[in-house]
Enzyme design. Structure first.
Site, PDB file in Angstrom:
ATOM      1  N   VAL A  48       0.864  -1.184   0.000  1.00  0.00           N
ATOM      2  CA  VAL A  48       0.000   0.000   0.000  1.00  0.00           C
ATOM      3  C   VAL A  48       0.901   1.234   0.000  1.00  0.00           C
ATOM      4  O   VAL A  48       1.702   1.428   0.911  1.00  0.00           O
ATOM      5  CB  VAL A  48      -0.925   0.004   1.245  1.00  0.00           C
ATOM      6  CG1 VAL A  48      -1.774   1.253   1.268  1.00  0.00           C
ATOM      7  CG2 VAL A  48      -1.786  -1.246   1.266  1.00  0.00           C
ATOM      8  N   LEU A  49       0.754   2.077  -1.021  1.00  0.00           N
ATOM      9  CA  LEU A  49       1.648   3.219  -1.186  1.00  0.00           C
ATOM     10  C   LEU A  49       1.038   4.554  -0.803  1.00  0.00           C
ATOM     11  O   LEU A  49       1.733   5.562  -0.778  1.00  0.00           O
ATOM     12  CB  LEU A  49       2.139   3.271  -2.646  1.00  0.00           C
ATOM     13  CG  LEU A  49       2.861   2.015  -3.140  1.00  0.00           C
ATOM     14  CD1 LEU A  49       3.207   2.149  -4.621  1.00  0.00           C
ATOM     15  CD2 LEU A  49       4.098   1.752  -2.315  1.00  0.00           C
ATOM     16  N   SER A  50      -0.269   4.583  -0.533  1.00  0.00           N
ATOM     17  CA  SER A  50      -0.902   5.854  -0.170  1.00  0.00           C
ATOM     18  C   SER A  50      -1.846   5.638   1.010  1.00  0.00           C
ATOM     19  O   SER A  50      -2.146   4.508   1.372  1.00  0.00           O
ATOM     20  CB  SER A  50      -1.676   6.445  -1.358  1.00  0.00           C
ATOM     21  OG  SER A  50      -2.903   5.769  -1.526  1.00  0.00           O
ATOM     22  N   GLY A  51      -2.331   6.732   1.548  1.00  0.00           N
ATOM     23  CA  GLY A  51      -3.234   6.665   2.691  1.00  0.00           C
ATOM     24  C   GLY A  51      -4.698   6.740   2.318  1.00  0.00           C
ATOM     25  O   GLY A  51      -5.540   6.983   3.178  1.00  0.00           O
ATOM     26  N   THR A  59      -0.760   3.107   5.201  1.00  0.00           N
ATOM     27  CA  THR A  59       0.297   3.273   4.222  1.00  0.00           C
ATOM     28  C   THR A  59       1.483   2.423   4.652  1.00  0.00           C
ATOM     29  O   THR A  59       1.851   2.395   5.817  1.00  0.00           O
ATOM     30  CB  THR A  59       0.727   4.755   4.139  1.00  0.00           C
ATOM     31  OG1 THR A  59      -0.413   5.538   3.830  1.00  0.00           O
ATOM     32  CG2 THR A  59       1.808   4.969   3.100  1.00  0.00           C
TER      33      THR A  59
END
Length: 181
Positions: A48-51, A59
């Site tokens: 997972v690269l974003s919130g 993240t």
């Protein structure tokens, strides 16, 4: 007694470290060999690269997705991983439309105020989130997929094997000296 506890804790941490390194090596090497994402029994792990999906997952977490063959069976509330504009995105379905026998999904990140600007076709769906998450392990996975991380995944096991061999040799030498004395 205290020395025994320290040795036991050290062994446990060493074992866990070895398992993590082996898992990361498997993921990186299988993705390099296959040219795509590693798949185990129809499941893939994604970092997972974003919130956008917080608090469902943070993240830097790793999530597991179940690859699907019939992408028209998903319903409102399901969390999908899909391709959009050469990116991989994982968001929740907020609306499903059927058009000419094809499903179209309107999605939204749980932490976003508005729905996504795009509509996802069933052909762009990669899979469905299974509910399995490992917090913060995605940072390690992303590093392992980098050139420096890949190199370390080859060097670290070699160093560990060398250290293990040296310990065995020194232990055998010490035992031989005790038996000869």
């Amino acid at each position: 007694m205290q020395k025994k506890i320290v040795r036991s804790v050290s062994s446990i941490f060493g074992f866990v470290f070895l398992i993590v390194v082996c898992f990361l090596a498997f993921v990186v090497l299988s993705s390099r060999i296959s040219g795509g994402e590693p798949t185990i029994l129809g499941y893939q792990v994604k970092a997972v690269l974003s919130g956008s999906m917080e608090p469902t997952f943070q993240t830097g977490s790793i999530i597991s997705i179940k690859l699907g063959t019939d992408h028209s069976t998903y319903q409102e509330g399901d969390i999908l991983t899909f391709r959009i504009e050469d990116k991989i995105v994982t968001h929740r379905i907020v609306d499903v439309k059927q058009e000419n026998g094809q499903a179209w999904y309107k999605t939204k990140g749980d932490n976003n105020d508005a729905q996504d600007l795009w509509t996802v076709s069933s052909q762009d769906v990669v899979g469905k989130y299974t509910g399995f998450t490992i917090p913060y392990a995605g940072f390690a996975l992303n590093f392992a997929n980098s050139k420096a991380g890949s190199a370390l995944l080859l060097i670290i096991p070699g160093i560990l094997l060398l250290i293990s061999s040296l310990r065995s040799i020194l232990s055998a030498k010490k035992e031989l000296e005790v038996n000869n004395a």
